[in-house]
Structure formats: C-alpha cells, structure tokens
Design a protein around this motif. Structure first.
Motif, short mmCIF file in Angstrom:
data_model
loop_
_atom_site.label_atom_id
_atom_site.label_comp_id
_atom_site.label_asym_id
_atom_site.label_seq_id
_atom_site.Cartn_x
_atom_site.Cartn_y
_atom_site.Cartn_z
N SER A 392 -0.69 5.72 -6.73
CA SER A 392 -0.97 4.46 -6.05
C SER A 392 -1.79 4.61 -4.79
O SER A 392 -2.27 3.62 -4.23
CB SER A 392 0.33 3.74 -5.73
N LYS A 395 -5.08 2.84 -5.12
CA LYS A 395 -5.23 1.39 -5.22
C LYS A 395 -6.17 0.79 -4.16
O LYS A 395 -7.03 -0.03 -4.49
CB LYS A 395 -3.86 0.72 -5.15
N PRO A 396 -6.02 1.16 -2.88
CA PRO A 396 -6.94 0.59 -1.88
C PRO A 396 -8.39 0.95 -2.13
O PRO A 396 -9.29 0.16 -1.82
CB PRO A 396 -6.44 1.19 -0.56
N TYR A 400 -8.38 -2.88 -3.96
CA TYR A 400 -8.28 -3.80 -2.83
C TYR A 400 -9.52 -3.82 -1.94
O TYR A 400 -9.99 -4.90 -1.55
CB TYR A 400 -7.03 -3.47 -2.02
N ILE A 443 0.27 -4.81 -1.71
CA ILE A 443 0.03 -3.46 -1.19
C ILE A 443 1.29 -2.89 -0.56
O ILE A 443 1.66 -1.73 -0.79
CB ILE A 443 -1.11 -3.47 -0.16
N SER A 446 3.63 -1.99 -3.18
CA SER A 446 2.96 -1.16 -4.19
C SER A 446 3.23 -1.66 -5.60
O SER A 446 3.54 -0.89 -6.50
CB SER A 446 3.40 0.30 -4.06
N ALA A 451 -2.65 -4.98 -8.70
CA ALA A 451 -3.76 -4.03 -8.56
C ALA A 451 -4.60 -3.98 -9.83
O ALA A 451 -5.84 -3.96 -9.78
CB ALA A 451 -3.22 -2.65 -8.24
N LEU A 551 -2.52 -1.95 5.40
CA LEU A 551 -1.97 -0.60 5.25
C LEU A 551 -1.00 -0.26 6.38
O LEU A 551 -0.13 0.60 6.22
CB LEU A 551 -3.12 0.42 5.21
N LYS A 572 -1.09 4.83 2.76
CA LYS A 572 -0.59 4.46 1.43
C LYS A 572 0.02 5.69 0.76
O LYS A 572 -0.50 6.80 0.85
CB LYS A 572 -1.74 3.93 0.56
#
Length: 885
Positions: A392, A395-396, A400, A443, A446, A451, A551, A572
């Motif tokens: 994960s 993911k950002p 995102y 976020i 998570s 996502a 975050l 993260k």
C-alpha cells in the motif's frame, strides 16, 4: 542584300572564326615513366624508415628513462579521500596490500592461469604483441574510439606502475616504451612476479597474496585450489564486476571462461575444468569495516559513473571526493541496523534483513543509507540491488497523486467504497464497506476499494506515467489495476521509493538522488561538480501540499502511528502478504515518509522468503524503525512545520449528511477459563449502519490499540487473552456512512487468572507448537484474510488467507483477526461480521505500542490465490496479482 552570296560567305567565315576561338585549350599530359615511379618509392621508403627509426629511438630512450626514474614507484598519488557534507573526512579509499610474494612461492599453475587468460603469447613476445596491437587498432578504427586494449602482461605492469589509466594514443605509446624497457631488464618470470604483486583485485586489494587472503582466507598460494586460482585470474578484466564477494554469479561465469582457456592451452584436464566450474563461492571475509562503509561504497559507484574512471583509478588517484552524507544521520542508521531488538528474530541463521535511505528532498542529496545488517565492504546492497513489492505504500504514487493532478478530485472528494469487482479483479476492504468514503479517510485507513476504483477512473496509463515521472521503473506488464495495491512485476527499492515521496515533500518538485557534490584531483582541480539539471515539476504545489496533509493523517490517526515523532511526519505504510496458501504471515513490510527536513524509506523482510521465512509483524515494525532512526538523526534540529505554498487552501469539505446520535455505554465483561474467552457486551444507540470497535490494552502497554473492528452487534469475544495478565477494554461506535466514531465507552479491567494445568489452545490458526495469543504469522496483519477475497487489501484468494471479515466471501469467516484459518463460521458470506474468533492485533498495522496494531493494510504478493485480474482487458501476472498492503 540578304541573299548576296558574298555576304553569306563572309558570315560563314565569321562564324568559323568565332567557333575556333571558343574551343578550350588543353595542356599536354606528362608521361609517367619508370624513373619517376622509382624516385617516388625511394623517397617514400626513406621517410618511412627515418620515422620508424626515430620512433623506435624515442620509445627506447623514453622507456629507459621512465623506468630508471620510477623503479620504486607502485602508485602515482596518495590514496583518495572521502568527505561528508560538512567537509569532514569520512575515510580513505585505503589500499590493502600485504608484503610481496617471492617468485619461488608462486605456483606454476597460478602463473599459467594468468598467462592463459591475459596474454597467452607472453613467453613469445618482447613486451609488445604486434598481432594483438594490430587487432586492437582495427577495432579502435572501426569504433572510432579506444575500445580495445591489446595490452600484454608487461604493458599492464607498466600501466599499473607508472601511468595514469586514461585511454589515449600517447599513453599507449609510453606504455609500450616502458614495457620494452622492462623486457630488456628483467626475465619473464620476474616480470610476471611483479605483475602478480601489483595487479588490482577489487575491494582495495592489490597483489595476489592480499587477494588470496581476503577472498579465500589462504595466505600460502600453494594451498589454492584450481577453482580459486581461476577465480583470481578472472578478476583483472573487471575487479568490481568479477570479484566473488560482490558478484558471485558473474564471478562464477567469468571463472568458467578462464578454466576453458586453461584447458584449451593444456594447463588442466577436462575433468579438472568441469569440477572447478561447479564450485559455489561461500566464504565470508572476517573484515572489520570502517564507519560509513556503505555510504562510501555507494559514492564509489556513483563516482565511477559520473567520471568514467575505474575503481582502481579512484583508489590510487589522490582524489578528494566531497559527498552529501550527514554524519549524525548515518551514525544513527548504522546504530539502528546493529540493534537486533529492532528486527524480528528468525528461527535459524537466515536473519531478517532491511534497507533504508534518507534524502534531503529540497535538493535531492542523499543524507544516509544502508543496504543491510552486517554490511561488508562492496557487499550486497539492498538499497539498489534488491527489488520488492511495495504494497500500500504505492497507493499515493500511482492513484492518489495523479488523481489530484487530474483536477477532478481533492482531499474531500467522495470515492466509491462499495464491495465490487473490476472485471475479474475483486479487491476487498478490511473495515467493511460503504457507499462512499473521502479520499483522506481512504488513505488514512488504507482501504483498497477506493485506491483501485480511483486508478480505474483516472486510467491505468495516467497512474503509470506519474509513477515513472517520480523515478519508479515500470514495464508494460505493470499496466493493470493491481498496481494500485503495489502489485509490481519487478518490484522497487528504498532508493526509488524515497525519491518518489521526496516530490510530495518538496511541493511537487522531483529531483534525482545524488551523493557527490564535487570531485577534485590530486592537483586540486575540480574534475566533477553536481548540478541541478535533474529537477522537474511533477505536481502543483497545492496538490503536493494537500497530499502531505493526508499522509500526516496516516501517521497521526491511521496505520502509520508507530512512525510518530516530536515533529511533523507524513508517510504511508505497506505490507505484503506471504502469497502462500494457508500462510497468513508477511513477505515484506515498508514505511515511506518524511519530515519537513528529510524523506526516508524503510524496507524489512527476508532475502529468500519461503514458507518458514516470513514476517510475523506488519508494517508497524518498519514504521517504528523509521521513528527510531529519524528521531536520532534529527536530534538537535529545530522543529518546523511543512512548508505550505503561497495562498494554500484546504478544500472545503463535502456537505455531510445529518448524523444519527450515537453512544456506547454499560460495557461489562467476564472471562471463561474453560474456553479461555473474554466475553464483552454493551448497550448502544445506532442503526443498521453502525458498527462497533473494541479497544484493548494490557497493563504493560502504553496505550490502547484496536482489537476487533466491524462488529455489528453489541457483544464480542476476545479469544487471545493470556492467563496471568490484566487487560483493559473500551468500545466505540462507528457510523459507516459518515465515517464518524464516538467517544469511548466506560473502561473495564479484567484479571485473567493463571491455570495450573496447561489450557487447551483455541483454534487461532497459529502455527503448531506456539502459544495462543503470541505474535504468530498474521497477528500483526490486519488484512490477512478477507475470505473469498484473498486477504490483504484486495486479494481474491478464495479463502486461502482466512480470518478477516468472514462475511465477505467464500471462505471461513472471522472478525478482523486475520491470524489464521477457520476463525469463525464457514459459509458463503452470509455470516454477519463479528461472529468469528480474533487474534490479538488482528485489526491493523502501525500501532504505536503493544502487541497489536492499529487498523491497516496488507497485501498478498505472487501466487496468493485466485486474484490479480485487473479491470483491464489483460490480466496481470502472478507477481502482480492482488498485491496491496
């Protein structure tokens, strides 16, 4: 008159004269005679002979003079030195050279191995091999550069003793002159002995004896085995590339070439060759490393790249290399890596490994790095040489950030959080489902569905292109929705992840990491200086700042709470499940984050993960490691806030629907020793969208952590309470639609009485021979399960990773324990949540204290069930399937 004959005659005469005048004149060609050809050839040959004699005399005189003036010279300059970012000496590129070995102490087979490999006509030429030079000259002309050496052993000796390493025609001529002078003065065996005592073997080792002791622990060359001799003879071609300690596979391949040459030239038999080819290198030099060795090694690799010089050149060139390393940060990192208590213990000699990189996101400079525990000079560095799936933490990067840049989403945008499939790809959530969830909450918790849904909306290509723009190496195989949860075909490393997150910390500007500020030669002249040409904008300042704020929530209230410091932190977590059927442990754990000063990435895991080498802990382990190192590295640095762009604004929140009044009270509980179960019940107000969260704290722990999530009724059971301990509990209510959580209920305390008889172990899914409630594979993993969805954050494993939210699929049902198989009722997803058994810590990763984590995320890597098909037309590979974390 026009027809007058006289006029016509005059006109003709006039025209004839005009024509004759226009005719060009031609010179008479000189005849080529034999006499002329003879004189031309004579003068040409005379000039050629005169030039050849002059060149020969120059070579003879020059070589003799150089040899006479430098007979005791083994290096040109003092050893090179490396300095930190403040100009303080970090260390020297010291030369490790033992006493020279005598000619009679060098076995014939050692000499023959080097002759066979480097110069098979050594005993036939007089220092220069005309055939080799001719072959090299042809290749140089064809390539229009100096690509072929053509050097004999004697020439190599001349170069190593007296000359710089630059490939120029003038240097080559000087090399030839010295080689010829050496051949006139010494015997072949004397030249070969000098060569073997001066040749570079990597790891700052010069000479055959120093190399033999370092690589094999053998000081008597007569004790060397054939495969060891061939390994040493393989190194002069590329000491960094072919030494067995740094590159065992390439070394073995090059060794096979040497053995083949030795066999073809009659020095060994075929049987000896075949046997020596098969031996694997497994020796570990007992070397005490100097401080900062990992950073120095990284600097050397970068120096080779930016200057084009070899390691040998840099070692003895007298250079001054000014780096970006921060001594306090590097010391803090080395201290943490040497602290075994910060790593999970292993069952055998294969220890849990790690890698960490810290960089200054304002200018891209590397502050500290270390590629493993017990790092050795020129050893294996997981900073660059190991690639693992990021879970994960990706993911950002892929969902995102590019979504914010699209202009269609902000931190408060509602994202779909409904249980759904994207084609054949069916990720799952840990904390249940709702119609929508804000990007910030998605976020922070998570969650997986948002996502993947978001990447599907903006387009996989958009996500891939953004990831590439911040330095992540991706291939066409990665173009699928599985990358939203970190399912990469080849993985990534801590250097790439730190670089990527540094763009978020630097208000949207990406800079490639570097470790060298400047290099000066022995005369003090600057030969290299870093510039900022790699800087590029990948996000707007406002979007980068908005992502940083989200975050920060991850660290303050979400899965990354173990990374909290006494200063602002954003980051993260990432956890990658085992991918092995029935094994709910973890393969990799990550934390990537930043303070206003620096960005850092941490990875932990086994080098060779298998069923018995998996992590019991989740990413709270790597988050806590981040906090330890960064806290010490920034000690004494004034605290400051994240820099905000001019006129920065927080997006207005979406209009919230009117919320029902929620409350929880009347919590009570009792312990049943026959079943080793704590039964809890409470009273509450709420409706069908209300779920309840149980928090627990053992008296030795510093704070409460999530125990059970997504409970739909007003009762629950704790199967993980251990006899002899005292626990405190409280409950909160959570509204799925709004994402609101109530204040805690009353707190109760229960003393679990110790039993004299060994209690019967509950069906917790832990490994055989372990005590219930201990940190077994999966106890730290919030997402190990989702029966029918393969576990962590969206893995469709059809029940292989059982334990979470049993109501979500075709596997056994549990209530967020995530620790094993069979924790609950088996069914087709009709059992309401909260009816299965729970292991401690099954509610998430990243908790600050105690044995259980906070709500979090986990991902399943390769071969984790039946997951991985993206919503695109192409299904991802096994290595991509269902990863998340």
């Amino acid at each position: 008159m026009p027809n007058d004959p006289l006029s016509r005659s005059n006109n003709r005469n006039s025209n004839n004269k005009s024509t004759k005048k226009a005719k060009p004149k031609t010179s008479k060609k000189k005849k080529i005679t034999g006499k002329r050809v003879g004189w031309t050839l004579f003068f040409t040959m005379a000039i050629a002979i005169f030039c050849a004699l002059g060149g020969y005399l120059f070579i003879m005189v020059s070589g003799e003079n150089l040899l006479k003036a430098n007979m005791d010279k083994t290096t040109i300059n003092e050893t090179s030195k490396v300095y930190d970012r403040n100009g303080q000496l970090m260390g020297e590129l010291s030369i490790q050279k033992l006493e020279p070995v005598k000619e009679e102490d060098i076995p014939d087979l050692v000499k023959e191995a080097f002759v066979a490999t480097e110069d098979k006509r050594f005993y036939e030429h007089q220092g220069v091999d005309i055939w080799s030079i001719g072959r090299a000259a042809v290749k140089d002309v064809m390539a229009r550069s100096m690509v072929e050496g053509g050097s004999t052993l004697t020439q190599q000796l001349a170069k190593n003793m007296f000359l710089s390493r630059d490939k120029t025609f003038f240097r080559k001529a000087t090399e030839v002159s010295i080689a010829m002078a050496l051949e006139r003065k010494y015997t072949k065996d004397e030249i070969l002995t000098m060569y073997l005592n001066r040749i570079f073997f990597g790891h700052q080792r010069y000479g055959i004896k120093a190399a033999s002791e370092f690589y094999f622990g053998v000081s008597d060359l007569n004790e060397l085995k054939i495969w060891q001799i061939a390994t040493l003879a393989a190194m002069p071609k590329g000491p960094s590339a072919y030494n067995p300690l740094s590159n065992p596979n390439d070394s073995k391949a090059r060794r096979a070439v040497v053995l083949q040459l030795m066999y073809e030239q009659g020095y060994i038999t075929k049987a000896e060759m075949d046997e020596a080819k098969e031996v694997d290198y497994d020796y570990t030099p007992p070397e005490k490393e100097q401080k900062y060795q990992a950073f120095i090694d990284y600097v050397l690799r970068e120096a080779e790249k930016v200057t084009g010089k070899t390691e040998d050149d840099l070692n003895i060139g007298g250079y001054k290399i000014y780096t970006t390393m921060d001594a306090q940060a590097q010391t803090a990192m080395e201290s943490a890596f040497s602290d075994d208590s910060l790593f999970e213990s292993s069952k055998d000699d294969q220890q849990v490994q790690g890698s960490m990189v810290i960089m200054n996101h304002e200018n891209g400079s590397l502050v500290a790095l270390l590629g493993g525990r017990d790092y050795q000079t020129k050893g294996y560095s997981r900073v660059t040489q190991s690639r693992r799936q990021p879970g994960s933490a990706f993911k950002p990067i892929v969902s995102y950030a590019p979504a914010l840049e699209s202009g269609n989403y902000n931190a408060n945008s509602p994202l779909s959080n409904e249980k759904q499939c994207f084609g054949n790809y069916c990720p799952g959530n840990l904390h249940g489902y709702s119609s929508t969830i804000s990007m910030t909450d998605a976020i922070t918790k998570s969650e997986n569905i948002p996502a993947v849904w978001l990447l599907n909306k903006i387009g996989v290509n958009t996500g891939v292109q953004f990831a590439k723009s911040v330095g992540i190496q991706l291939t066409d195989e990665d173009k699928n929705l599985a990358i939203a949860l970190g399912g990469l075909s080849k993985g990534t490393n801590t250097l790439e992840m730190a670089q990527a997150y540094s763009a978020f910390a630097n208000l949207g500007e990406y800079q490639q990491a570097y470790s060298i500020k400047e290099i000066k030669d022995s005369a003090g002249k600057t030969t290299y200086k870093h510039d900022k040409s790699e800087t590029k904008r990948v996000m707007s300042e406002q979007n980068a700042y908005s992502l940083t704020q989200m975050l920060q929530n991850v660290v303050n209230d979400g899965t990354g709470r173990s990374a909290r410091l006494d200063r602002p932190v954003a980051g993260k977590t990432g956890t990658v499940q085992s991918g092995i059927s029935g094994n709910s442990a973890n393969r990799d754990v990550w934390f990537v984050g930043y303070t206003p000063e620096w960005t850092a990435a941490v990875w932990m895991g086994y080098d060779n993960p298998d069923a018995t080498h998996m992590l019991k802990n989740s990413s709270k382990l790597s988050a806590a490691f981040f906090a330890k190192v960064m806290g010490d590295a920034l000690k004494g640095v004034p605290v400051k806030d994240f820099k905000a762009p001019a006129g920065a604004q927080t997006p207005p929140p979406e209009k919230e629907p009117e919320q029902p009044t929620l409350s929880v009270s009347g919590l009570n509980g009792a312990y049943d020793p026959s079943t080793q179960t704590v039964s809890l019940n409470w009273t509450a107000t709420g409706d069908s969208s209300t779920q309840y969260r149980i928090y627990r704290k053992e008296t030795s722990e510093g704070q409460f952590t999530h125990l059970i999530d997504a409970v739909g009724s007003t009762s629950a059971q704790d199967l993980s309470a251990l006899p002899g301990l005292t626990y405190e509990y409280y409950v909160t209510a959570y509204d799925l639609a709004s994402g609101q959580e109530t204040d805690p209920s009353n707190t109760i305390s229960l003393m679990i009485e110790a039993e004299e008889l060994e209690p019967q172990q509950p069906d917790t899914g832990t490994e055989p021979g372990t005590e219930p409630g201990t940190e077994q594979p999966g106890t730290e993993n919030p997402d190990n399960g989702l029966p029918g969805n393969g576990g962590s954050e969206g893995n469709n494993g059809n029940g292989n990773e059982n334990g979470n939210n049993g109501n979500n699929g075709n596997g056994s049902n549990g209530n967020n324990g995530g620790t094993g198989q069979g924790n609950g009722q088996t069914g087709e997803g009709n059992t309401p949540p909260g009816q299965g058994t729970t292991e401690p810590g099954g509610t998430g990763e990243g908790s600050n204290d105690g044995s259980v984590p906070t709500p979090g995320e986990v991902v399943t890597p390769p071969d984790s069930g039946n997951n991985g098909n993206s919503g695109e037309t192409n299904a991802p590979t096994d290595s991509q399937a269902g990863t998340g974390g």
